[in-house]
Motif scaffolding. Structure first.
Motif, PDB file in Angstrom:
ATOM      1  N   ARG A 100      -7.962  -2.183   3.439  1.00 51.49           N
ATOM      2  CA  ARG A 100      -8.040  -3.131   2.318  1.00 51.49           C
ATOM      3  C   ARG A 100      -9.336  -3.942   2.362  1.00 51.49           C
ATOM      4  NH1 ARG A 100      -3.519  -4.611  -0.728  1.00 51.49           N
ATOM      5  NH2 ARG A 100      -1.700  -3.342  -0.238  1.00 51.49           N
ATOM      6  N   SER A 145      -6.132 -10.654  -5.168  1.00 49.51           N
ATOM      7  CA  SER A 145      -6.682  -9.701  -4.201  1.00 49.51           C
ATOM      8  C   SER A 145      -6.763  -8.437  -5.025  1.00 49.51           C
ATOM      9  CB  SER A 145      -5.728  -9.483  -3.035  1.00 49.51           C
ATOM     10  OG  SER A 145      -4.520  -8.926  -3.512  1.00 49.51           O
ATOM     11  N   TYR A 188      -0.821  -1.027 -10.552  1.00 48.28           N
ATOM     12  CA  TYR A 188      -1.510  -0.114  -9.634  1.00 48.28           C
ATOM     13  C   TYR A 188      -2.333  -0.960  -8.663  1.00 48.28           C
ATOM     14  CZ  TYR A 188      -4.081   3.986  -8.079  1.00 48.28           C
ATOM     15  OH  TYR A 188      -4.606   4.988  -7.314  1.00 48.28           O
TER      16      TYR A 188
END
Ligand code: XMP
Length: 311
Positions: A100, A145, A188
């Motif tokens: 990430r 985020s 998504y």
């Protein structure tokens, strides 16, 4: 918020009041950022640049779908194929949080380049109310985020404009429908297929999972009308090979897990009791059409304790 035309006017007014120079927007192809791109471009025209970053971790036809929308609404846009950068940065990485972070950092680099070239002073972001209101009503740290643009305004010295801040998901759907935008868009994750490929992410695995995902989406959409569709329906590629049989030959192939989930807001929810016939069709198509996969499993975990995404 009331009728969609009134909400739309309010958003447009907000944009004309706050966007005083060139603005840039990262559109993920999701509901919120797509609506914002379309509305903002009605107000700002070519003073706004909409950027779609193709990370190589998107679903099948995603950039084509987004391009068609951008063209239809006459946006000033750029679709940046940065997939090579993302795959090479992810080489050898298996830890989900590192994945990430790497994707977030790459994304910022690409976006910063685009913004610099365009000379943007403002960053438009499709933050909506649930992104910043916690269930208790206090304010969260800027989350989004989402498309990993959380740290962008400070780093790039851009002025942040968030015209959808007071909207809820239903408002976004209503205004999108009013403008003729698609509304049956699944949430998504920003890091895309990377958090659905357990273990190292490679282009080959992404291509394979993209093909599996396309089958899952196709079968679910054929079988279930938009208003009854689950919140999300996708597949996860597991780092597990098992024995199978094809014709009279033994095979040793890959495994996918299907994740089909009901939720109102993504915070909690239950796995979907999908019809057995539909599951059968999905499984048969995956194993027939993709020779690398010989086993399909179904995730029956609710949230909590399981998250919706596997990583
Ligand atoms: P989890 O896996 O935490 O996901 O149960 C809840 C919802 O959020 C989506 N998700 C993300 N969305 N950026 C996003 O914009 C992300 O990094 C991200 N991770 C998870 C997930 O698909 C689900 O709808």
């Amino acid at each position: 918020m009331g009728a969609p035309d009134r909400s739309l006017k309010e958003i447009e007014e907000y944009i004309s009041q706050h966007l005083k120079g060139k603005g840039i927007l990262a559109c993920s192809g999701g509901l919120d950022s797509t609506l914002l791109a379309v509305v903002a471009s009605r107000v700002a025209g070519d003073k706004l640049l909409t950027v779609f970053v193709d990370t190589g971790l998107m679903r099948m036809e995603e950039s084509g779908r987004v391009r068609a929308i951008f063209d239809r609404y006459g946006l000033n846009y750029r679709i940046v194929d940065a997939s090579e950068e993302f795959f090479s940065a992810l080489r050898g990485v298996t830890d989900p949080e590192r994945k990430r972070k790497i994707i977030g950092a790459r994304f910022i680099d690409v976006f910063e380049r685009e913004s610099g070239e365009f000379g943007a002073e403002y960053l438009l972001q499709g933050t909506i109310a649930p992104d910043w209101i916690e269930s208790g009503g206090s304010v969260r740290d800027t989350i989004k985020s989402h498309h990993n643009v959380g740290g962008l305004p400070e780093r790039m010295k851009l002025k942040l404009v968030e015209p959808l801040r007071d909207l809820y998901k239903d408002d976004v759907r209503e205004i999108s429908a009013y403008l003729g935008l698609p509304t049956d868009v699944q949430p998504y994750p920003g890091p895309g297929l990377a958090v659905r490929i357990i273990g190292e992410v490679t282009r080959d695995k992404a291509d394979l999972l993209r093909a599996v995902t396309a089958i899952v989406e196709d079968e679910v959409r054929r079988a279930i009308p938009p208003e009854n569709r689950p919140w999300q329906y996708f597949a996860v590629l597991l780092p597990v090979s098992t024995t199978g049989v094809h014709g009279d030959k033994r095979t040793y192939g890959g495994t996918v897990a299907l994740r089909v989930f009901n939720s109102i807001d993504g915070m909690s929810g239950t796995f979907t009791r999908l019809d057995w016939e539909l599951l059968d069709r999905i499984s048969t198509r995956i194993t027939n059409e993709l020779k690398e996969i010989n086993r399909v499993t179904y995730d029956i975990t609710n949230k909590p304790p399981g998250t919706i995404e596997w990583e």
